[in-house]
Write a protein that holds these residues in place. Structure first.
Motif, PDB file in Angstrom:
ATOM      1  N   UNK A   1      39.447   1.466   3.673  1.00 30.58           N
ATOM      2  CA  UNK A   1      40.729   2.161   3.561  1.00 30.58           C
ATOM      3  C   UNK A   1      41.852   1.174   3.252  1.00 30.58           C
ATOM      4  N   UNK A   2      41.835   0.017   3.906  1.00 30.02           N
ATOM      5  CA  UNK A   2      42.867  -0.986   3.636  1.00 30.02           C
ATOM      6  C   UNK A   2      42.690  -1.620   2.262  1.00 30.02           C
ATOM      7  N   UNK A   3      41.478  -1.658   1.752  1.00 36.25           N
ATOM      8  CA  UNK A   3      41.278  -2.151   0.383  1.00 36.25           C
ATOM      9  C   UNK A   3      41.948  -1.221  -0.623  1.00 36.25           C
ATOM     10  N   UNK A   4      41.935   0.094  -0.344  1.00 32.39           N
ATOM     11  CA  UNK A   4      42.674   1.037  -1.197  1.00 32.39           C
ATOM     12  C   UNK A   4      44.157   0.705  -1.172  1.00 32.39           C
ATOM     13  N   UNK A   5      44.700   0.499   0.016  1.00 34.42           N
ATOM     14  CA  UNK A   5      46.106   0.121   0.146  1.00 34.42           C
ATOM     15  C   UNK A   5      46.401  -1.141  -0.662  1.00 34.42           C
ATOM     16  N   UNK A   6      45.508  -2.125  -0.592  1.00 34.34           N
ATOM     17  CA  UNK A   6      45.728  -3.380  -1.314  1.00 34.34           C
ATOM     18  C   UNK A   6      45.755  -3.158  -2.820  1.00 34.34           C
ATOM     19  N   UNK A   7      44.916  -2.247  -3.313  1.00 33.39           N
ATOM     20  CA  UNK A   7      44.938  -1.939  -4.746  1.00 33.39           C
ATOM     21  C   UNK A   7      46.245  -1.260  -5.141  1.00 33.39           C
ATOM     22  N   UNK A   8      46.761  -0.385  -4.279  1.00 33.58           N
ATOM     23  CA  UNK A   8      48.056   0.243  -4.559  1.00 33.58           C
ATOM     24  C   UNK A   8      49.172  -0.805  -4.511  1.00 33.58           C
ATOM     25  N   UNK A   9      49.058  -1.775  -3.600  1.00 31.71           N
ATOM     26  CA  UNK A   9      50.016  -2.885  -3.580  1.00 31.71           C
ATOM     27  C   UNK A   9      50.063  -3.577  -4.939  1.00 31.71           C
ATOM     28  N   UNK A  10      48.889  -3.838  -5.494  1.00 34.47           N
ATOM     29  CA  UNK A  10      48.834  -4.509  -6.798  1.00 34.47           C
ATOM     30  C   UNK A  10      49.523  -3.663  -7.861  1.00 34.47           C
ATOM     31  N   UNK A  11      49.280  -2.349  -7.854  1.00 37.15           N
ATOM     32  CA  UNK A  11      49.917  -1.469  -8.825  1.00 37.15           C
ATOM     33  C   UNK A  11      51.436  -1.474  -8.685  1.00 37.15           C
ATOM     34  N   UNK A  12      51.938  -1.498  -7.469  1.00 34.99           N
ATOM     35  CA  UNK A  12      53.389  -1.515  -7.268  1.00 34.99           C
ATOM     36  C   UNK A  12      54.010  -2.774  -7.867  1.00 34.99           C
ATOM     37  N   UNK A  13      53.252  -3.856  -7.911  1.00 37.00           N
ATOM     38  CA  UNK A  13      53.760  -5.106  -8.486  1.00 37.00           C
ATOM     39  C   UNK A  13      53.563  -5.152  -9.995  1.00 37.00           C
ATOM     40  N   UNK A  14      52.437  -4.656 -10.496  1.00 35.76           N
ATOM     41  CA  UNK A  14      52.092  -4.826 -11.907  1.00 35.76           C
ATOM     42  C   UNK A  14      52.379  -3.601 -12.764  1.00 35.76           C
ATOM     43  N   UNK A  15      52.412  -2.406 -12.153  1.00 34.74           N
ATOM     44  CA  UNK A  15      52.485  -1.127 -12.880  1.00 34.74           C
ATOM     45  C   UNK A  15      51.306  -0.961 -13.837  1.00 34.74           C
ATOM     46  N   UNK A  16      50.203  -1.647 -13.573  1.00 37.13           N
ATOM     47  CA  UNK A  16      49.024  -1.569 -14.436  1.00 37.13           C
ATOM     48  C   UNK A  16      48.135  -0.408 -13.996  1.00 37.13           C
ATOM     49  N   UNK A  17      47.802   0.471 -14.931  1.00 43.22           N
ATOM     50  CA  UNK A  17      46.989   1.641 -14.595  1.00 43.22           C
ATOM     51  C   UNK A  17      45.643   1.241 -14.010  1.00 43.22           C
ATOM     52  N   UNK A  18      45.126   0.093 -14.421  1.00 44.90           N
ATOM     53  CA  UNK A  18      43.811  -0.316 -13.941  1.00 44.90           C
ATOM     54  C   UNK A  18      43.818  -0.526 -12.424  1.00 44.90           C
ATOM     55  N   UNK A  19      44.975  -0.873 -11.863  1.00 45.36           N
ATOM     56  CA  UNK A  19      45.040  -1.043 -10.406  1.00 45.36           C
ATOM     57  C   UNK A  19      44.924   0.299  -9.683  1.00 45.36           C
ATOM     58  N   UNK A  20      45.524   1.348 -10.249  1.00 43.24           N
ATOM     59  CA  UNK A  20      45.338   2.679  -9.667  1.00 43.24           C
ATOM     60  C   UNK A  20      43.907   3.160  -9.867  1.00 43.24           C
ATOM     61  N   UNK A  21      43.309   2.815 -11.007  1.00 42.00           N
ATOM     62  CA  UNK A  21      41.901   3.160 -11.220  1.00 42.00           C
ATOM     63  C   UNK A  21      41.034   2.515 -10.140  1.00 42.00           C
ATOM     64  N   UNK A  22      41.368   1.287  -9.820  1.00 41.89           N
ATOM     65  CA  UNK A  22      40.625   0.577  -8.774  1.00 41.89           C
ATOM     66  C   UNK A  22      40.785   1.281  -7.428  1.00 41.89           C
ATOM     67  N   UNK A  23      41.997   1.688  -7.108  1.00 48.60           N
ATOM     68  CA  UNK A  23      42.230   2.402  -5.849  1.00 48.60           C
ATOM     69  C   UNK A  23      41.416   3.693  -5.805  1.00 48.60           C
ATOM     70  N   UNK A  24      41.385   4.418  -6.916  1.00 47.12           N
ATOM     71  CA  UNK A  24      40.596   5.650  -6.968  1.00 47.12           C
ATOM     72  C   UNK A  24      39.110   5.365  -6.792  1.00 47.12           C
ATOM     73  N   UNK A  25      38.635   4.296  -7.412  1.00 41.94           N
ATOM     74  CA  UNK A  25      37.227   3.936  -7.280  1.00 41.94           C
ATOM     75  C   UNK A  25      36.880   3.634  -5.823  1.00 41.94           C
ATOM     76  N   UNK A  26      37.751   2.898  -5.159  1.00 42.69           N
ATOM     77  CA  UNK A  26      37.528   2.585  -3.749  1.00 42.69           C
ATOM     78  C   UNK A  26      37.572   3.841  -2.893  1.00 42.69           C
ATOM     79  N   UNK A  27      38.485   4.738  -3.206  1.00 43.45           N
ATOM     80  CA  UNK A  27      38.568   6.002  -2.470  1.00 43.45           C
ATOM     81  C   UNK A  27      37.271   6.780  -2.586  1.00 43.45           C
ATOM     82  N   UNK A  28      36.794   6.963  -3.813  1.00 36.98           N
ATOM     83  CA  UNK A  28      35.564   7.727  -4.037  1.00 36.98           C
ATOM     84  C   UNK A  28      34.375   7.055  -3.371  1.00 36.98           C
ATOM     85  N   UNK A  29      34.357   5.720  -3.415  1.00 34.30           N
ATOM     86  CA  UNK A  29      33.252   4.976  -2.816  1.00 34.30           C
ATOM     87  C   UNK A  29      33.252   5.118  -1.300  1.00 34.30           C
TER      88      UNK A  29
END
Length: 390
Positions: free
Chosen positions: A96-124
């Motif tokens: 769950x905290x790894x999802x948060x960390x991926x969203x942290x990255x997106x807030x800094x980069x605005x890169x869609x791939x970081x949100x994709x990563x968060x979604x992947x972690x959520x589904x996993x």
């Protein structure tokens, strides 16, 4: 988290001994890619603190991918170097905290791939939890609800919001104590209530109320917070861990953990955001003051433990300290975030341009470290970087 956990990794008490291109690197390293990602090798320029903070966060995120990334369905190894025994249990709340960390990255980069990563972690997480949102630990589910709310807000994902609501309802329906109030820690142990179960519930309740407008979420959050303050928050702002663990009515005053303080700070910030009363920020500041006075060793936190669940505790403090600083000034806290992340990189930044973190940032990292400990470094460096964003 499964109830049958090996002794050395069991929750809490027994565990205490235990830019777009960057986003693409993170995704590739933690997915099924066969080749290792490129290393991020860069100097950390002390004369440019804003650039240094962003670069450090990027290094921490890329290092998470490089040193802990695994093919699906593992996605993240639980130790570095890789240890099959460490990977055997499923750490619901670490994920769950790894999802948060991926969203942290997106807030800094605005890169869609970081949100994709968060979604992947959520589904996993759901998949590895038996294709189910729920487990037996109410704090675990609270952490997941918080991560889902951030993902729902970042990605505009209604399904993530629906899952967060389902988790909050489930925690209330099965975890609220009819004997004096408060959220209990786990199913089957209804006598034991603690800060880690109530804190995420309070924070999520406020956020759900502001998102949906539904009064039930605010009513629940305030009921939980009232029990928490009456029971575990000291007059000086220090937050105790739990009560009645051994069915004796005793408070665990020896368990003086950073994440308990961070959760109360976060809850006070959410009360301020909901109701606008600045007295809540004053309460949060008291807890920050006592935390810095009693839980630090020079420029860094005294380690809460040796990896395991305790490895994540300080990261939770940093996350909610960052939320406080989004609303108010606190010179000592701002300085601490700088000095502690400076120490982290001075002592644990590797010659290959990556970071592998230990629990004690005043010393070189040990030969082995846990995912929990690495996530704390990611969370802290993202908070440091966020201080320069408007």
């Amino acid at each position: 988290m499964p109830a049958t956990r090996p002794a050395l990794t069991r929750r809490r008490a027994l565990a205490l001994g235990g830019a777009g291109a960057l986003g693409a690197t993170l995704l590739a390293a933690c997915g099924p890619a066969q080749s290792p990602p490129p290393k991020v090798v860069a100097a950390i320029p002390p004369a440019d603190p804003q650039r240094a903070a962003a670069l450090r966060a990027a290094v921490a995120q890329a290092s998470l991918a490089e040193h802990f990334g695994a093919p699906s369905p593992q996605l993240l190894h639980y130790a570095h170097p890789v240890d099959p025994a460490a990977d055997a249990p499923f750490h619901y709340w670490w994920n769950a905290h790894a999802i948060d960390a991926a969203v942290d990255a997106w807030e800094r980069t605005a890169a869609a791939v970081d949100l994709d990563r968060a979604q992947e972690l959520r589904e996993n997480l759901t998949l590895r939890n038996g294709d189910d949102l729920f487990n037996d630990f109410f704090d675990d589910m609270g952490w997941f609800a918080l991560a889902l709310l951030r993902l729902a807000d970042a990605a505009g994902d209604d399904s993530a919001l629906e899952d967060a609501i389902a988790l909050h309802d489930h925690i209330w329906d099965l975890g609220w104590s009819t004997q004096g109030g408060g959220i209990v820690w786990q199913r089957g142990q209804y006598h034991y209530k603690n800060t880690p179960a109530n804190g995420p519930f309070v924070i999520a309740g406020h956020r759900l109320h502001r998102t949906t407008g539904e009064a039930r979420f605010l009513d629940r959050a305030r009921a939980s917070l009232q029990w928490w303050e009456d029971t575990l928050v000291e007059p000086d702002g220090f937050v105790q861990d739990g009560i009645n663990r051994n069915r004796d009515g005793a408070i665990d005053t020896d368990w003086r953990f950073t994440y308990n303080q961070g959760l109360y700070v976060g809850a006070c910030v959410e009360e301020f955001r909901t109701g606008g009363d600045p007295a809540w920020l004053d309460r949060a500041a008291m807890t920050i003051d006592v935390s810095l006075a009693e839980l630090t060793d020079g420029p860094v936190f005294t380690p809460d433990g040796d990896g395991g669940d305790a490895g994540l505790f300080a990261g939770i403090f940093y996350r909610y300290a960052g939320q406080f600083l989004a609303e108010a000034e606190h010179t000592a806290l701002t300085e601490f975030i700088v000095t502690s992340t400076d120490a982290l990189f001075e002592n644990q930044y590797r010659g290959d341009g990556t970071l592998v973190a230990g629990d004690d940032w005043s010393a070189p990292a040990p030969a082995r470290t846990d995912l929990s400990t690495q996530l704390t470094a990611v969370m802290a460096t993202e908070v440091a970087a966020a201080q320069y964003r408007t």
